[in-house]
Design an enzyme around this catalytic site. Structure first.
Site, PDB file in Angstrom:
ATOM      1  N   GLN A  28       0.836  -1.169  -0.142  1.00 11.93           N
ATOM      2  CA  GLN A  28       0.105   0.059   0.023  1.00 11.93           C
ATOM      3  C   GLN A  28       0.975   1.240   0.058  1.00 11.93           C
ATOM      4  OE1 GLN A  28      -2.321   0.624   3.485  1.00 11.93           O
ATOM      5  NE2 GLN A  28      -4.038   1.020   2.195  1.00 11.93           N
ATOM      6  N   TYR A  55       3.256 -11.869   3.596  1.00 12.17           N
ATOM      7  CA  TYR A  55       2.751 -10.520   3.145  1.00 12.17           C
ATOM      8  C   TYR A  55       3.807  -9.978   2.090  1.00 12.17           C
ATOM      9  CZ  TYR A  55       0.572 -11.017   7.715  1.00 12.17           C
ATOM     10  OH  TYR A  55      -0.336 -11.251   8.626  1.00 12.17           O
ATOM     11  N   GLN A 178      -3.936 -15.738  17.146  1.00 12.31           N
ATOM     12  CA  GLN A 178      -4.170 -14.839  16.385  1.00 12.31           C
ATOM     13  C   GLN A 178      -5.535 -14.799  15.598  1.00 12.31           C
ATOM     14  OE1 GLN A 178      -1.812 -11.958  13.202  1.00 12.31           O
ATOM     15  NE2 GLN A 178      -0.761 -12.617  14.899  1.00 12.31           N
ATOM     16  N   TRP A 206      -6.261  -9.282  15.103  1.00 12.35           N
ATOM     17  CA  TRP A 206      -6.291  -8.498  13.779  1.00 12.35           C
ATOM     18  C   TRP A 206      -7.533  -7.998  13.493  1.00 12.35           C
ATOM     19  CZ3 TRP A 206      -8.285  -9.969   9.206  1.00 12.35           C
ATOM     20  CH2 TRP A 206      -8.817 -11.307   9.047  1.00 12.35           C
ATOM     21  N   LYS A 217     -15.580   6.045   8.511  1.00 12.68           N
ATOM     22  CA  LYS A 217     -15.265   6.945   7.483  1.00 12.68           C
ATOM     23  C   LYS A 217     -16.353   6.348   6.312  1.00 12.68           C
ATOM     24  CE  LYS A 217     -11.009   4.482   6.081  1.00 12.68           C
ATOM     25  NZ  LYS A 217      -9.847   4.527   5.815  1.00 12.68           N
TER      26      LYS A 217
END
Length: 336
Positions: A28, A55, A178, A206, A217
């Site tokens: 990103q 990732y 996780q 997460w 938003k």
């Protein structure tokens, strides 16, 4: 500064706001911005960092390693994961076989520039590898000093019990799980959390902001904000789609006065909410800009009163996902 919590029943502490670089680094944001954000995290008191070999197909680990060069190793808590493929996706490039685990930990350490990671996590459960093989490989990695602690990600209550029992037999601990967890996604509360409490394991959660939806938003009936995660496939747009229904967005807007009442921003309220769960050791937060972290860390140490929590539950109850059966659908049944 950011508070610390113990991970499971171990003596290992992590920052309750932990920096995760899943959809930001090498995807990103540009590398310089990613490194600046890691440095801002350190300045704000975050010392725990979560990544994974998959990732950005290994690049996220490399950037995190570059960003942490020169830092005192003993003052950092570094987590990474193994399961998903990297590279050409060969026959042994996925899962939790001994071969894949050892090749993955060696690759991760090389990219991170470390001799060991503090926490090594099974990114999913592997239905095609005997769990005894997986846990033996983790035990050997701990004995070799390549990882200090072992955790898992998105395992069911039954899988946690089986893995924990085997780890105990092999003289090491499973200390954490996780999972995804937020005020909109509460599927771990019925089985996974009680089981973990009984086993002495914590959650490192997460998406505490439900992929940004709990920031407020995204507005019902309005176009998606330009440049937001929902408009960028590289930023995990597919994960946010289920939360973008008008009825969900309308419910989220009801949280705005509650956040104002608490003196918090909407993102702070979302992060503080998951941290009210005593089984949660850390909330993973990401950032595409350093200033975003300045807002997130203010959720550390916040106590939400019972009336506020009840009002949040009432606002989100019609749209929150709570079915524990959802925990059984996360890990792939086959590696292909």
């Amino acid at each position: 500064m950011v508070n610390y919590r113990y991970l499971g029943n171990s003596g290992f502490k992590v920052t309750e706001i932990t920096y995760g670089n899943w959809v930001t680094h090498a995807s990103q944001v540009e590398n310089d911005a990613a490194i600046a954000t890691v440095h801002k995290a350190l300045d704000l008191g975050i010392t725990s960092f979560d990544t994974a070999d998959t990732y950005a197909n290994t690049a996220a680990e490399s950037i995190l390693g570059e960003a942490l060069k020169g830092q005192r190793r003993e003052s950092l808590e570094i987590f990474t994961k193994v399961y998903w493929p990297t590279g050409p996706k060969g026959a042994n490039d996925t899962g939790l076989s001994r071969k894949h685990i050892f090749e993955s930990i060696n690759g991760s350490l090389n990219r991170l520039g470390l001799d060991y990671v503090d926490l090594y996590q099974a990114h999913r459960y592997d239905y095609e590898t005997p769990i005894e093989e997986t846990m033996q490989a983790f035990a050997d990695i701990v004995r070799q000093g390549k990882a200090l602690y072992i955790g898992v990600s998105e395992w069911t209550a039954e899988q946690l019990r089986e893995g924990h029992a085997l780890a105990k037999q092999m003289n090491f601990q499973l200390v954490s799980n996780q999972p995804q967890y937020s005020a909109l996604w509460r599927v771990i509360e019925n089985k996974v959390v009680p089981t973990s409490e009984g086993l002495g394991m914590s959650q490192i959660v997460w998406s505490p902001m439900a992929q940004g939806v709990l920031s407020g938003k995204y507005l019902p009936g309005q176009p998606l904000p330009a440049g937001s995660r929902a408009t960028d496939d590289k930023s995990g747009a597919q994960f946010i789609k289920s939360f973008l229904r008008d009825e969900v967005l309308e419910a989220v807007q009801k949280l705005k006065p509650l956040a104002e009442q608490a003196g918090l921003t909407m993102p702070q309220l979302a992060i503080a909410w998951v941290l009210q769960n005593k089984n949660v050791a850390a909330a993973l937060v990401g950032a595409s800009r350093p200033e975003q972290l300045e807002d997130s860390v203010k959720a550390s140490g916040v106590t939400l009163d019972a009336d506020l929590l009840e009002a949040m539950d009432a606002a989100l109850a019609p749209v929150a996902i709570t079915d524990p059966e959802e925990t059984y659908s996360v890990s792939p049944k086959t590696r292909v």
